[in-house]
Scaffold this active site. Structure first.
Site, short mmCIF file in Angstrom:
data_model
loop_
_atom_site.label_atom_id
_atom_site.label_comp_id
_atom_site.label_asym_id
_atom_site.label_seq_id
_atom_site.Cartn_x
_atom_site.Cartn_y
_atom_site.Cartn_z
N ASP A 82 -6.09 -4.40 0.47
CA ASP A 82 -7.14 -4.50 1.49
C ASP A 82 -7.81 -5.88 1.45
O ASP A 82 -8.11 -6.46 2.48
CB ASP A 82 -8.24 -3.45 1.25
CG ASP A 82 -7.75 -2.01 1.33
OD1 ASP A 82 -6.98 -1.71 2.25
OD2 ASP A 82 -8.12 -1.20 0.45
N GLU A 121 0.83 -1.21 0.00
CA GLU A 121 0.00 0.00 0.00
C GLU A 121 0.85 1.25 0.00
O GLU A 121 0.54 2.23 -0.68
CB GLU A 121 -0.94 0.02 1.22
CG GLU A 121 -1.74 1.32 1.26
CD GLU A 121 -2.79 1.39 2.33
OE1 GLU A 121 -2.77 0.58 3.28
OE2 GLU A 121 -3.65 2.29 2.24
N ASP A 151 -0.68 -5.10 2.98
CA ASP A 151 -1.19 -3.90 3.64
C ASP A 151 -0.55 -3.86 5.03
O ASP A 151 -0.86 -4.69 5.90
CB ASP A 151 -2.71 -3.91 3.75
CG ASP A 151 -3.25 -2.53 4.12
OD1 ASP A 151 -2.48 -1.73 4.70
OD2 ASP A 151 -4.42 -2.24 3.84
N ILE A 187 -0.78 -1.75 7.51
CA ILE A 187 -1.82 -1.52 8.53
C ILE A 187 -3.12 -1.27 7.78
O ILE A 187 -3.26 -0.23 7.12
CB ILE A 187 -1.55 -0.30 9.44
CG1 ILE A 187 -0.19 -0.38 10.13
CG2 ILE A 187 -2.67 -0.18 10.49
CD1 ILE A 187 0.13 0.86 11.00
N ASP A 188 -4.06 -2.18 7.85
CA ASP A 188 -5.40 -1.90 7.32
C ASP A 188 -6.25 -1.47 8.50
O ASP A 188 -6.32 -2.17 9.52
CB ASP A 188 -6.00 -3.12 6.63
CG ASP A 188 -7.26 -2.73 5.87
OD1 ASP A 188 -7.23 -1.68 5.19
OD2 ASP A 188 -8.25 -3.45 5.96
N THR A 234 -6.02 2.11 9.35
CA THR A 234 -5.04 3.07 9.91
C THR A 234 -5.71 4.09 10.84
O THR A 234 -5.13 4.47 11.85
CB THR A 234 -4.32 3.80 8.76
OG1 THR A 234 -3.69 2.83 7.93
CG2 THR A 234 -3.26 4.74 9.28
C1 LIP Z 1 -9.34 1.29 4.88
C2 LIP Z 1 -10.20 0.18 4.27
C3 LIP Z 1 -11.64 0.33 4.66
C4 LIP Z 1 -12.17 1.63 4.19
C5 LIP Z 1 -11.34 2.72 4.82
C6 LIP Z 1 -9.90 2.57 4.44
P1 LIP Z 1 -6.74 1.88 5.23
O1 LIP Z 1 -8.00 1.14 4.48
O2 LIP Z 1 -9.78 -1.04 4.70
O3 LIP Z 1 -12.42 -0.70 4.11
O4 LIP Z 1 -13.53 1.76 4.50
O5 LIP Z 1 -11.86 3.96 4.47
O6 LIP Z 1 -9.73 2.71 3.04
O7 LIP Z 1 -6.73 3.28 4.70
O8 LIP Z 1 -7.00 1.83 6.68
O9 LIP Z 1 -5.56 1.07 4.81
#
Ligand code: LIP
Length: 262
Positions: free
Chosen positions: A210, A67, A83, A85-86, A88
């Site tokens: 993601d 990412e 990813d 940190i998913d 964040t």
């Molecule tokens: C997140 C996604 C999530 C979405 C968030 C964001 P990040 O990714 O996993 O589904 O709704 O807005 O995009 O930015 O935490 O890596």
């Protein structure tokens, strides 16, 4: 367990331990990406660097898509999709719903996936054709749930005009289902679906990092994961649920034309 899965799990656990240990002191170092609400912390970058180093040390020559760092060039058939940190924003606010996600693709097909939730102490794994697991527990998504009884997870992008459309779409879905959940991490939403903690999920604008690993967890638990109108899952759109509920939710969403822009 395949060598790919074992390596991915070891690396996801190491990155998760690092993030848990360092989170309180470093998380205030924040930059923004696509919009003022789209944040990246120094630890997103540190986590991805660690993961890239470990992958390349074990498997030099493999490609990596991350990412934060984009695509590592190479001509290998194997690509790691990362990813760091998913979720964040959850990480930043001290909420436990964030994850390290690592998928392994061979010739474009995800064959192994790991989603590590360090703050919850949960590690989800899946291998193509071999099932999905939460620790030692085999996962099966909920089946036989009608749309009106479905707990539906979704998420919203960071762009203002996309959010305006997503607000309209969720307003049409909410009266037709049991309830909506917005957890803040696509990877965790898909793993929660696999574990029967929600019945369905949809979102526009998610990326391969993601849904790479968690998508395999969801499909190996018995769920369907696709875009609209039979298209493959992509950043355009994702719907996930057990067969039956999938079609009901698909038709409700398709009628909203959710891929339009405001
Ligand atoms: C997140 C996604 C999530 C979405 C968030 C964001 P990040 O990714 O996993 O589904 O709704 O807005 O995009 O930015 O935490 O890596």
């Amino acid at each position: 367990m395949s060598d790919f899965l074992r390596l991915a799990e070891d690396i996801a656990r190491e990155a998760g331990d690092m993030l848990l240990a360092k989170r309180p002191t470093m998380s205030e170092e924040i930059e923004t990406k696509s919009s003022p609400t789209d944040v990246v912390t120094a630890l997103d970058k540190a986590s991805e660097e660690l993961i890239r180093e470990r992958i390349l040390a074990a498997r030099p020559g493999d490609r990596i898509l991350g990412e934060e760092g984009g695509e590592e060039p190479g001509d290998s058939d194997v690509r790691w999709v990362v990813d760091p940190i998913d979720g964040t924003v959850n990480f930043l606010y001290g909420l436990p719903e964030w994850a390290v996600s690592i998928a392994v693709e061979v010739n474009g097909q995800v064959v192994a996936g790991v989603v590590n939730l360090p703050a919850r102490g949960e590690v989800y794994t899946a291998a193509l054709g071999e099932g999905a697991w939460l620790g030692a527990e085999r996962l099966r998504c909920n089946t036989g749930v009608p749309l009106a009884q479905a707990l539906v997870a979704t998420g919203f992008g960071y762009g203002v005009s996309r959010r305006a459309v997503q607000g309209q779409v969720v307003a049409a879905v909410l009266p037709r289902v049991r309830d909506i959940r917005r957890g803040g991490s696509c990877a965790i939403d898909l793993c929660s679906l696999a574990a029967g903690r929600v019945d369905a999920y949809y979102e526009r604008g998610i990326n391969p990092w993601d849904y790479g690993a968690a998508g395999l967890v969801a499909t190996e638990s018995g769920a369907r994961l696709e875009g609209l109108h039979g298209r493959p899952v992509s950043p355009e759109f994702a719907i996930c649920a057990a067969p039956g509920l999938f079609e009901e939710l698909h038709d409700l969403l398709a009628a909203q034309n959710p891929e339009r822009d405001a």
